[in-house]
Design an enzyme around this catalytic site. Structure first.
Site, PDB file in Angstrom:
ATOM      1  N   GLU A   1       0.802  -1.238   0.000  1.00 51.46           N
ATOM      2  CA  GLU A   1       0.000   0.000   0.000  1.00 51.46           C
ATOM      3  C   GLU A   1       0.834   1.287   0.000  1.00 51.46           C
ATOM      4  O   GLU A   1       0.633   2.170   0.839  1.00 51.46           O
ATOM      5  CB  GLU A   1      -0.964   0.008   1.199  1.00 51.46           C
TER       6      GLU A   1
ATOM      7  N   ASN B   1       2.156  -5.198  -3.140  1.00 53.20           N
ATOM      8  CA  ASN B   1       0.759  -5.529  -2.842  1.00 53.20           C
ATOM      9  C   ASN B   1      -0.038  -4.257  -2.561  1.00 53.20           C
ATOM     10  O   ASN B   1       0.428  -3.382  -1.823  1.00 53.20           O
ATOM     11  CB  ASN B   1       0.744  -6.443  -1.596  1.00 53.20           C
TER      12      ASN B   1
ATOM     13  N   HIS C   1     -10.331  -5.949  -2.103  1.00 54.67           N
ATOM     14  CA  HIS C   1     -11.358  -5.710  -1.086  1.00 54.67           C
ATOM     15  C   HIS C   1     -12.498  -4.966  -1.784  1.00 54.67           C
ATOM     16  O   HIS C   1     -12.491  -3.735  -1.881  1.00 54.67           O
ATOM     17  CB  HIS C   1     -10.787  -4.890   0.075  1.00 54.67           C
TER      18      HIS C   1
ATOM     19  N   ASP D   1     -12.278 -10.100  -0.674  1.00 51.30           N
ATOM     20  CA  ASP D   1     -13.571 -10.179   0.006  1.00 51.30           C
ATOM     21  C   ASP D   1     -14.492  -9.162  -0.676  1.00 51.30           C
ATOM     22  O   ASP D   1     -14.015  -8.208  -1.296  1.00 51.30           O
ATOM     23  CB  ASP D   1     -13.499  -9.972   1.531  1.00 51.30           C
TER      24      ASP D   1
HETATM   25  C1  XIL Z   1      -6.068  -6.162   8.383  1.00 56.76           C
HETATM   26  C2  XIL Z   1      -6.375  -7.286   9.362  1.00 56.76           C
HETATM   27  O1  XIL Z   1      -7.236  -8.220   8.746  1.00 56.76           O
HETATM   28  C3  XIL Z   1      -6.990  -6.721  10.599  1.00 56.76           C
HETATM   29  O2  XIL Z   1      -7.174  -7.737  11.588  1.00 56.76           O
HETATM   30  C4  XIL Z   1      -6.115  -5.615  11.176  1.00 56.76           C
HETATM   31  O3  XIL Z   1      -6.759  -5.016  12.273  1.00 56.76           O
HETATM   32  C5  XIL Z   1      -5.812  -4.570  10.128  1.00 56.76           C
HETATM   33  O4  XIL Z   1      -5.240  -5.194   8.997  1.00 56.76           O
HETATM   34  N1  XIL Z   1      -4.873  -4.617   3.698  1.00 56.76           N
HETATM   35  C6  XIL Z   1      -3.866  -5.446   4.127  1.00 56.76           C
HETATM   36  C7  XIL Z   1      -4.071  -6.294   5.326  1.00 56.76           C
HETATM   37  O5  XIL Z   1      -2.834  -5.564   3.454  1.00 56.76           O
HETATM   38  O6  XIL Z   1      -2.877  -6.485   6.055  1.00 56.76           O
HETATM   39  C8  XIL Z   1      -5.145  -5.733   6.227  1.00 56.76           C
HETATM   40  O7  XIL Z   1      -5.392  -6.664   7.264  1.00 56.76           O
HETATM   41  C9  XIL Z   1      -6.393  -5.419   5.435  1.00 56.76           C
HETATM   42  C10 XIL Z   1      -6.113  -4.396   4.389  1.00 56.76           C
END
Ligand code: XIL
Length: 318
Positions: free
Chosen positions: A131, A172, A208, A240
């Site tokens: 990110e 990523n 996501h 998801d």
């Molecule tokens: C999320 C986890 O699922 C949570 O439990 C935590 O509180 C925050 O991070 N992008 C990512 C992941 O790359 O590492 C994140 O995971 C979700 C968004």
């Protein structure tokens, strides 16, 4: 038939899921996660992140991450290791530290060297940088960018490659799943690393998504191809697809199935797309409700472990 079995028959390396330490005491959950017919790959959802692995400077803690990696190894599941450098879930000694360019580069290199060495030989891939871009394609302003500048990214990749020459190194991010400024920025990063002969092997598309506005099949395929054309593999790493209001309608559940199927199909139909990982498989442990208030039911299994209609859509897509 089951997800990983079907995915492999279609030429993918795996169908996988994220998991987290707290969930592994849930026996119903574990019986599904450990079924390699369903899941051939595991991603630690949290406990390989910086705040867990180096809570104080140069004091490393692998205990929690190792629980997940041992689980995957015990089941013969591939591991996507996640992640080395991210703006989030950082220890306060990083975010509140007083840094110079040189001292933060040294801390960054030390973190990567130690973590990559500890997990050497265990990971299929590392998410080296997570990110780094804003939606408009500019660099995200975090402690690394502010102190080191954009060069923190090549430094991270070079350091990871130095300590494990065989693990796949990934960039990523989210909102890079269809064409746009952010996807272009990620492509430019790949090109610039390759132009400098710095190892990058893959791009992870988090995916996501939201039910309805999920990118179409054709836009996802053409976007994946714009990455693979640069000589990297791709994977959907955190899939998801959430409802923005609950409970879902019957039509919404059908749409969720279409959206899941399009995403899985895009991977199947793109040479160089190696796998799909869901960001946990059950609503019971999804990160969505705690991050996006009032939203959810984003996974393939409901909280009671019955199946969403979307599960069957994914099966049909595989
Ligand atoms: C999320 C986890 O699922 C949570 O439990 C935590 O509180 C925050 O991070 N992008 C990512 C992941 O790359 O590492 C994140 O995971 C979700 C968004």
């Amino acid at each position: 038939c089951q997800l990983n079995t079907l995915a492999k028959a279609k030429g993918l390396k795996y169908f996988g899921s994220a998991t987290d330490n707290g969930e592994l005491s849930d026996t119903t959950y574990v019986s599904i996660l450990s079924n390699t017919g369903q899941f051939g790959q595991i991603t630690p959802g949290n406990t390989q992140k910086w705040v867990y692995t180096e809570p104080t400077q140069n004091t490393f803690s692998w205990t929690q991450g190792d629980v997940i990696t041992s689980f995957a190894e015990g089941n013969g599941q591939l591991l996507r290791c996640h992640n080395l450098v991210w703006h989030n879930e950082l220890p306060s000694w990083i975010t509140s530290g007083t840094w110079t360019n040189a001292t933060l580069i040294a801390a960054l290199k030390n973190h990567i060297a130690n973590e990559v060495t500890h997990y050497k030989g265990q990971c299929y891939a590392w998410d080296v940088v997570n990110e780094a871009f804003n939606d408009d394609g500019t660099y995200r302003v975090d402690v690394f960018y502010t102190t080191i500048g954009p060069e923190y990214i090549p430094i991270a990749f070079e350091t990871a490659a130095l300590y494990d020459s065989t693990v796949k190194l990934y960039y990523n991010d989210y909102n890079i799943e269809s064409a746009g400024a952010k996807s272009t920025a990620a492509q430019n990063l790949v090109s610039s690393l390759k132009a400098r002969s710095i190892k990058i092997d893959g791009v992870g598309l988090q995916a996501h998504f939201i039910v309805g506005p999920t990118p179409s099949l054709s836009s996802q395929i053409s976007n994946l191809k714009s990455f693979t054309a640069l000589g990297v593999e791709v994977a959907y790493t955190e899939l998801d697809i959430r409802f923005t209001s609950l409970p879902p309608t019957a039509a919404g559940l059908t749409q969720q199935g279409t959206d899941y199927a399009n995403t899985v199909s895009a991977c199947v139909e793109t040479t160089g797309c190696v796998g799909v990982t869901v960001w946990d498989f059950t609503d019971k442990y999804s990160w969505v409700p705690s991050t996006f208030s009032g939203q959810g039911e984003a996974c393939l299994w409901y909280s009671d472990f019955t199946l969403h209609p979307a599960y069957y859509s994914v099966v049909s897509a595989l």
